[in-house]
Design an enzyme around this catalytic site. Structure first.
Site, short mmCIF file in Angstrom:
data_model
loop_
_atom_site.label_atom_id
_atom_site.label_comp_id
_atom_site.label_asym_id
_atom_site.label_seq_id
_atom_site.Cartn_x
_atom_site.Cartn_y
_atom_site.Cartn_z
N GLU A 142 -10.34 3.51 -4.06
CA GLU A 142 -10.01 4.85 -3.55
C GLU A 142 -9.09 5.65 -4.47
O GLU A 142 -8.20 6.36 -4.00
CB GLU A 142 -9.40 4.72 -2.14
N ASP A 175 0.87 -1.17 0.00
CA ASP A 175 0.00 0.00 0.00
C ASP A 175 0.91 1.22 0.00
O ASP A 175 2.12 1.08 -0.15
CB ASP A 175 -0.94 -0.04 1.23
N HIS A 200 -3.11 3.88 -3.67
CA HIS A 200 -2.44 3.03 -2.67
C HIS A 200 -1.05 2.59 -3.12
O HIS A 200 -0.62 1.46 -2.85
CB HIS A 200 -3.33 1.83 -2.30
#
Lengths: 628, 628
Positions: B377, B253, B307
């Site tokens: 995201e 990440d 990420h």
């Protein structure tokens, strides 16, 4: 900087492409190839950055730290030399404690070193550490090694470097306990350094320090679930890392009776979860002695007259009923606050000789300066639905009113307290009792004595009853459940939803929980010297309905350490100023073998001050829908 | 029953004054001196009480269990004999897996026995166990040992006792994976017995069993915080105890890049928290191979294009910007959902050769049947504030509208997917992607292909977007955050209060979380065979902002096991009917070395059905004021 390879010929450098620089009290991570300075590890930066560097709790009086370090090996630390200023002084006894506590200090450092050091092939990088000697001199005023609420735990620690670059440590303290705290502080002036593959210590430091509160505790409940001896020893160790001084051991409850009472073997036989889940006298002595060397009082609680059930199911049964009544009586909601129910039967006078035997063994094992007599959650409805007790109360007090049952309870308090004093060789000592109906404004001063009883407050921090106890001049220990109960916020263990005191109490809540502040703010109580002295301290509580030694460490730590700094330092600032040190303290606990929980991504430790939330910025955090 | 003494001359009996009797499928604790029956231990009672006894998850087809047991020792279990019905069959290869999985089964039992057995002096009590032989015969249809979403995991287990009182175990399964589940079930037909000081096994059993869902997973995030290899192996073991078959490994990440990419060593050099916190190829192979023997797929995720941060800070830098942009850009709230920010730069075509190298090593290491390509995201604002990307988007798509940035994202998806297929020897395979803007009703069918993409849903269980994905015929894996996120309910790691998805998700919530039920109930979706087939399963997620291997086990377990039974059995009933078995399953996990959290006082395990909350009873529970 070398490439990421592990060969024996590599230089004594870090494998990391990063270096750290301390700017404005913050350790900045930067690409080492862009820096003019020598590569610095995070641990070295933390040791030398900011006025309180890696110290937790923050010293309360004075802290002067150098910005340079020297490598050393824990095994090179010489045994300490001790002198005692009190005349006469039993220096042999005092030295036994000091020498053992010093061995523990050295072992804490050695454990960290052994955990972090590189393999043998890189030992040559330690050349500058190998020759370094660390000598420690202590001057302790008193040979008294009993920890009481009056014990002076202050200390002065001076670290200096002599002309041979050897380290001299000078510790002055009033008592052994102050000296032990100085050892803890000394250990926090050291960190492992990867480049030298050794520990390193600050070249100079001067610290004057003392606690704000005399009582700094954590409660462990070993009745709802059992905790192994090893886990209790770990808890003692962890308490000492934050200079907390009390493990409040809630040994027994209705659920199980896990302690050996040699003179009443039926207690453990009927009451322990299994014959393996029993604390023998030998186990208890191990814990108490280890506690003393760690500066931690093992405060035993015998909870009564409620919270007695398993273990009490044997005779002698009389016409006045069993020793304990309502034991696992159902539906439990009518007779207690959680299953199983159970309360001692004050109508049966046979309970007092049994209690005397229990107290007597407790006093022998724990040698307490104060005794915790429980007293919480007495359920009058249990007594009032037990025929033998109804007959007794009617006969003795004339009716079955609340007042009569309160008299029965007071009778139990008086008689059991007398047995406690008897067990203490007829010497009075303070009794701690939990807040209960008896400590409500209606009954407090008629039933309890401020010179004799210390009240442990587990109301909310907004309770009028709590404020009343303080106003009436009682000494207090705060365990307000809305801020200090570590068991809150998990699932309800009886039905759906989360448990009764949810939500979870985050470390920031514990850190900011200052009774001096909220008593003044919420109740307009002036915090003068008298009130200040009456507030003995606080305690975080690990009730164990939903935890045992599989997860106890990580539920207690590092949260309880936040309370530890509140109690030791009582700083004017809130959690934000402690955040960087707190995160680092957690890493230190893990390195020393305490499985404390993680509070943040490790990234936040490596990138100080980059993990924050600024509500003034129009952003997405906490806007759940945007997390898609 | 003897007194509580530990002497070598004692009889082969329990030290406990209690015995258990099974009445109406409940184990009752009663005073042994009042019982006419032979003393029975709790473990023996649990093994023989109720239609599913100690089995967890509950078998889904048929369960017939005897009420009697025989003592045995795990070391006396003979190696299994195997036959294969497929012609031709690579029986040597199949047997390698079966033999190794059997050794694991035997070791699980032996570990429990070694942990619980009494000291050597009491070995003589085992005489009846010593002679007992357990022989195991397996018939497996196929030699295919690849776990896919189509793998048949069903099995038939038959246990019987022959005329010499030896035990015969007969296992029939379509695949190795079914046989392995049979081993797990067999182990749950055994318990330690204190009286014989040996293990005991049911004298006969017939079980037909198969899972309700093909995908039964737990996600572990090793980027926010690192988890040791040992802790990942423990997680694999624990999954297998509940017949869960997927460890979704969220390896990387923005926070850290902890895996070795041999062909791009800069990834770990810049991205790992330290050189010790890296999963080498050897480590990964150990985990993957162990997973297979435990029936657990190790599903690697490479999360992208958001990420991505730490690990991507090295060149080759071009006029089109860095490989990753917005890396730790502040204030973070403007560029991502939590610090540190970071997204790949699709304007820089240099990212694709790097991605190809990463994918290629992933495919070699994990040999996946499906690939998890992340995709959550994505923050258009990050791209839209990066000058090089703005120039590229303006030039390529004509403007800087949301639509243009969505095209940029689609371009990334297409190109990265092509690299994935290349890395898979040019073979197509299903890609799992998280719900995101791209899976919203506005974009879903234009951007994603139901025959190619599997959607992992992390919306709430009440989301219209979620229902739309199902209606549109996509295959789904449910990880709804309001029911299945294991990280919720702890402190907010950026500011005060508790974290974004608080409160804590209790095991009962996970147990009752049935997508078949809530899709029908909340969205009126008919659960026909097609929909049923499209719902692959569910996954509990252990995001690691606030956890590492110090507390990971106890935050995941036993909660994820509750989901395990939902996914294996999909029972018609709710958590209440599973409660007794669930509590016992937790104890079993602890005995096997998994530090699972405690759900209740051990008292509730020893006093079945006495821990409940009946709202119809006028009582004090949840009335906080009365807890005084």
């Amino acid at each position: 900087m070398t490439l990421f390879t592990l060969n024996f010929g590599q230089e004594c450098t870090s494998d990391s492409p990063w270096t750290y620089e301390c700017r404005n009290e913050v350790c900045f991570k930067i690409d080492a190839s862009t820096s003019k300075n020598e590569q610095m590890q995070l641990s070295t930066c933390k040791l030398t950055c900011g006025p309180h560097a890696a110290l937790f709790p923050k010293p309360s009086v004075e802290t002067i730290l150098s910005k340079s370090t020297l490598p050393f090996l824990p095994s090179m630390m010489k045994n300490p030399s001790l002198s005692c200023t009190q005349k006469p002084c039993d220096i042999a006894s005092l030295n036994w404690y000091v020498a053992n506590a010093f061995n523990i200090l050295r072992k804490d450092m050695e454990d960290v070193y052994q955990k972090l050091k590189k393999p043998d092939g890189e030992m040559r990088c330690q050349s500058s550490a190998l020759g370094r000697r660390i000598s420690t001199n202590l001057i302790i005023a008193s040979d008294d090694t009993t920890l009481t609420l009056e014990t002076d735990e202050s200390y002065r620690l001076n670290v200096s470097t002599d002309s041979h670059a050897d380290i001299e440590v000078q510790i002055t303290a009033k008592t052994f306990f102050g000296a032990r705290h100085a050892f803890e502080t000394l250990s926090q002036l050291t960190e492992y350094d990867e480049i030298n593959n050794s520990m390193q210590v600050l070249t100079s430091a001067l610290i004057l320090d003392k606690p704000a509160y005399p009582y700094r505790g954590v409660l462990l409940d070993t009745s709802r679930n059992y905790f192994s001896i090893e886990s209790i020893i770990r808890l003692v160790n962890a308490l000492s890392y934050t200079k907390m001084n009390t493990l409040h051991w809630h040994i027994t409850d209705t659920h199980s009776f896990p302690i050996q009472i040699k003179s009443v073997p039926n207690m453990q036989k009927y009451g322990a979860y299994s014959h393996k889940k029993v604390y023998t006298h030998k186990d208890v002595r191990t814990i108490v002695e280890h506690g003393k060397l760690r500066g931690v009082r093992i405060l035993a609680e015998f909870d009564q007259p409620a919270h007695c059930g398993e273990g009490w199911q044997w005779g002698p049964k009389t016409g006045l009923g069993d020793l304990a009544v309502c034991v696992n009586k159902q539906p439990w909601q009518k007779y207690c606050v959680e299953p199983p129910c159970g309360q001692l039967n004050p109508a049966n006078q046979n309970i007092y000789p049994v209690l005397n035997k229990i107290y007597t063994e407790y006093f022998k094992l724990f040698n307490p300066d104060v005794f915790h007599a429980g007293g919480d959650e007495v359920h009058l409805g249990c007594w009032n639905t037990t025929e033998e007790i109804r007959v007794y109360v009617q006969k003795t007090y004339g009716d079955l009113s609340e007042k009569s049952f309160m008299k029965l309870w007071k009778d139990f308090l008086d008689k059991s307290s007398a047995e406690i004093v008897k067990a203490n060789n007829n010497k009075d000592l303070p009794l701690i009792v939990w807040t209960s109906m008896m400590t409500s404004q209606k009954y407090l001063t008629d039933y309890l004595d401020k010179d004799k009883h210390i009240i442990q407050l587990w109301t909310t921090s907004k309770s009028e009853d709590m404020a009343n106890v303080v106003r009436k001049g009682f000494r207090t220990i705060f365990s307000t459940y809305d801020t200090l109960y570590l068991d809150c916020g998990y699932g309800n263990w009886l039905t759906e939803g989360n448990n009764w005191c949810a939500p979870y109490k985050d470390w920031k809540l514990l850190y900011d929980n200052s009774p001096r502040q909220f008593l003044n703010k919420n109740f307009n109580i002036t915090i003068d010297d008298k009130v200040k002295k009456s507030i003995l301290g606080q305690e975080a509580a690990m009730w164990s309905e939903q935890v045992d030694d599989q997860a106890g460490d990580s539920k207690i730590w590092p949260r309880a350490a936040a309370l530890g700094e509140r109690l030791w330092t009582d700083p004017d600032h809130n959690w934000e100023q402690a955040s960087t040190r707190m995160i680092h303290h957690r890493e230190r606990m893990v390195d020393r073998g305490i499985p404390a929980d993680a509070l943040q991504p490790l990234w936040c430790d490596q990138n100080e001050k980059n993990c924050y939330y600024d509500p003034s910025i129009n952003g997405h955090y906490a806007d759940f829908s945007s997390r898609r």
